[in-house]
Design a protein around this motif. Structure first.
Motif, PDB file in Angstrom:
ATOM      1  N   VAL A   1       5.225   6.469   2.614  1.00 24.22           N
ATOM      2  CA  VAL A   1       4.923   5.085   3.295  1.00 24.22           C
ATOM      3  C   VAL A   1       4.858   4.625   2.467  1.00 24.22           C
ATOM      4  CG1 VAL A   1       5.725   5.677   5.507  1.00 24.22           C
ATOM      5  CG2 VAL A   1       3.745   5.369   4.984  1.00 24.22           C
ATOM      6  N   ILE A   2       5.522   2.837   2.781  1.00 24.92           N
ATOM      7  CA  ILE A   2       5.244   1.757   1.820  1.00 24.92           C
ATOM      8  C   ILE A   2       5.163   0.656   2.640  1.00 24.92           C
ATOM      9  CG2 ILE A   2       5.856   0.159   0.239  1.00 24.92           C
ATOM     10  CD1 ILE A   2       5.203   2.766  -1.135  1.00 24.92           C
ATOM     11  N   VAL A   3       3.852   0.025   2.845  1.00 23.72           N
ATOM     12  CA  VAL A   3       3.044  -0.602   4.303  1.00 23.72           C
ATOM     13  C   VAL A   3       2.183  -1.921   3.369  1.00 23.72           C
ATOM     14  CG1 VAL A   3       1.370  -1.140   6.065  1.00 23.72           C
ATOM     15  CG2 VAL A   3       2.115   1.625   5.623  1.00 23.72           C
TER      16      VAL A   3
ATOM     17  N   ASN B   1      -1.474   9.770   5.749  1.00 23.41           N
ATOM     18  CA  ASN B   1      -2.301   8.774   6.080  1.00 23.41           C
ATOM     19  C   ASN B   1      -2.940   8.291   5.207  1.00 23.41           C
ATOM     20  OD1 ASN B   1      -0.661   8.658   8.861  1.00 23.41           O
ATOM     21  ND2 ASN B   1      -2.080  10.776   9.172  1.00 23.41           N
ATOM     22  N   LYS B   2      -3.228   8.846   4.014  1.00 26.06           N
ATOM     23  CA  LYS B   2      -4.029   7.916   3.197  1.00 26.06           C
ATOM     24  C   LYS B   2      -3.943   7.118   2.227  1.00 26.06           C
ATOM     25  CE  LYS B   2      -7.009  11.719   3.205  1.00 26.06           C
ATOM     26  NZ  LYS B   2      -8.450  13.583   2.314  1.00 26.06           N
ATOM     27  N   VAL B   3      -4.154   5.737   1.778  1.00 26.90           N
ATOM     28  CA  VAL B   3      -3.740   4.858   1.001  1.00 26.90           C
ATOM     29  C   VAL B   3      -3.735   5.379  -0.653  1.00 26.90           C
ATOM     30  CG1 VAL B   3      -4.615   2.502  -0.019  1.00 26.90           C
ATOM     31  CG2 VAL B   3      -3.671   3.554   2.699  1.00 26.90           C
ATOM     32  N   ILE B   4      -3.244   6.225  -1.742  1.00 30.74           N
ATOM     33  CA  ILE B   4      -3.406   6.519  -2.875  1.00 30.74           C
ATOM     34  C   ILE B   4      -3.570   5.353  -4.107  1.00 30.74           C
ATOM     35  CG2 ILE B   4      -2.610   9.174  -2.235  1.00 30.74           C
ATOM     36  CD1 ILE B   4       0.080   8.148  -3.529  1.00 30.74           C
ATOM     37  N   GLY B   5      -2.975   4.168  -3.248  1.00 31.57           N
ATOM     38  CA  GLY B   5      -2.981   3.371  -4.221  1.00 31.57           C
ATOM     39  C   GLY B   5      -1.777   1.707  -3.750  1.00 31.57           C
ATOM     40  N   CYS B   6      -2.559   0.234  -4.476  1.00 33.06           N
ATOM     41  CA  CYS B   6      -1.782  -0.596  -4.078  1.00 33.06           C
ATOM     42  C   CYS B   6      -1.329  -0.996  -4.898  1.00 33.06           C
ATOM     43  CB  CYS B   6      -2.277  -1.212  -3.488  1.00 33.06           C
ATOM     44  SG  CYS B   6      -3.519  -1.169  -2.043  1.00 33.06           S
ATOM     45  N   SER B   7       0.588  -1.856  -4.715  1.00 29.33           N
ATOM     46  CA  SER B   7       1.062  -2.563  -5.984  1.00 29.33           C
ATOM     47  C   SER B   7       1.210  -3.740  -5.756  1.00 29.33           C
ATOM     48  CB  SER B   7       1.941  -1.810  -6.910  1.00 29.33           C
ATOM     49  OG  SER B   7       2.570  -2.155  -7.733  1.00 29.33           O
ATOM     50  N   ALA B   8       1.984  -4.468  -6.652  1.00 32.65           N
ATOM     51  CA  ALA B   8       1.747  -6.713  -5.877  1.00 32.65           C
ATOM     52  C   ALA B   8       3.305  -6.029  -5.059  1.00 32.65           C
ATOM     53  CB  ALA B   8       2.165  -6.805  -7.597  1.00 32.65           C
TER      54      ALA B   8
ATOM     55  N   ALA C   1       6.223  -2.465  -4.198  1.00 30.30           N
ATOM     56  CA  ALA C   1       6.974  -1.080  -4.175  1.00 30.30           C
ATOM     57  C   ALA C   1       8.018  -0.338  -3.158  1.00 30.30           C
ATOM     58  CB  ALA C   1       4.971   0.068  -3.981  1.00 30.30           C
ATOM     59  N   THR C   2       8.383   0.250  -4.044  1.00 25.98           N
ATOM     60  CA  THR C   2       9.693   1.088  -3.103  1.00 25.98           C
ATOM     61  C   THR C   2       9.872   2.097  -3.075  1.00 25.98           C
ATOM     62  OG1 THR C   2      11.104   0.607  -4.781  1.00 25.98           O
ATOM     63  CG2 THR C   2      11.276  -1.171  -3.116  1.00 25.98           C
TER      64      THR C   2
ATOM     65  N   ALA D   1       0.919  -1.136   0.186  1.00 25.97           N
ATOM     66  CA  ALA D   1      -0.215  -0.107  -0.374  1.00 25.97           C
ATOM     67  C   ALA D   1       1.110   1.212  -0.087  1.00 25.97           C
ATOM     68  CB  ALA D   1      -1.090   0.489   1.302  1.00 25.97           C
ATOM     69  N   ILE D   2       0.343   2.409  -0.570  1.00 24.98           N
ATOM     70  CA  ILE D   2       1.619   2.660  -1.289  1.00 24.98           C
ATOM     71  C   ILE D   2       0.173   4.701   0.082  1.00 24.98           C
ATOM     72  CG2 ILE D   2       2.404   5.299  -2.438  1.00 24.98           C
ATOM     73  CD1 ILE D   2       1.854   2.809  -4.165  1.00 24.98           C
ATOM     74  N   VAL D   3       0.773   5.096   0.917  1.00 23.76           N
ATOM     75  CA  VAL D   3       0.866   6.208   1.597  1.00 23.76           C
ATOM     76  C   VAL D   3       0.941   7.245   1.694  1.00 23.76           C
ATOM     77  CG1 VAL D   3      -0.359   5.802   4.146  1.00 23.76           C
ATOM     78  CG2 VAL D   3       0.010   3.721   3.652  1.00 23.76           C
ATOM     79  N   LEU D   4       0.631   8.107   2.080  1.00 23.52           N
ATOM     80  CA  LEU D   4       0.536   9.627   0.989  1.00 23.52           C
ATOM     81  C   LEU D   4      -0.770  10.314   2.726  1.00 23.52           C
ATOM     82  CD1 LEU D   4       1.795  11.617   0.289  1.00 23.52           C
ATOM     83  CD2 LEU D   4      -0.198  11.816  -1.628  1.00 23.52           C
TER      84      LEU D   4
END
Length: 147
Positions: free
Chosen positions: A40-42, A8-15, A17-18, A3-6
């Motif tokens: 952050v990447i979670v 505190n909001k998840v702006i997208g997900c990917s298999a 991510a770094t 999960a790509i978190v900006l």
């Protein structure tokens, strides 16, 4: 899944991510321009796009459903002011998420835009995060009342 978190909001997900030097790298594309914002990447086990992330927990957004959720593509565009439409059009070149969403809206096979669809709501949240619309305008747009 990542999960790509900006802010505190998840702006997208990917298999995969770094994050390096303020740029998020995914298999699909790279995302940059996160000046003065926390990214952050979670790890997650499913797509949590549109959720908030705080204290190690993902929280689904509460749905606020629109009474008349279906609008034609042209009606959807007319939900925005002329200034908003011009700003969004200019931003498409620098924001793949905006470009992708509007490619769908402009597809001649599309007969309506569902304002209650999570992807539509996410796109509007993203426009807000990019300061192309305000939170108040996002709520107005979701009413489905043409400007």
């Amino acid at each position: 899944m990542k999960a790509i978190v900006l802010d505190n909001k998840v702006i997208g997900c990917s298999a995969s991510a770094t994050l390096a030097n303020g740029i998020v790298h995914t298999a699909e594309m790279n995302y940059a321009g996160f000046d003065n914002k926390e990214v952050v990447i979670v790890d997650t086990d499913h797509d949590v796009t549109g959720y908030t992330y705080a204290a190690g927990q993902f929280v689904a957004p509460a749905p606020v459903l629109t009474a008349n959720p279906l609008v034609t593509p042209i009606e959807f565009k007319l939900l925005f002011t002329a200034a908003e439409r011009v700003a969004i059009k200019a931003a498409r070149a620098d924001h793949p998420l905006i470009a992708d969403f509007y490619e769908i809206v402009e597809d001649p096979r599309l007969t309506h835009v569902d304002l209650n669809l999570q992807s539509t709501r996410f796109a509007l949240m993203y426009l807000e995060e990019q300061s192309l619309i305000t939170a108040a305008r996002r709520q107005e747009i979701l009413t489905g009342v043409v400007q």
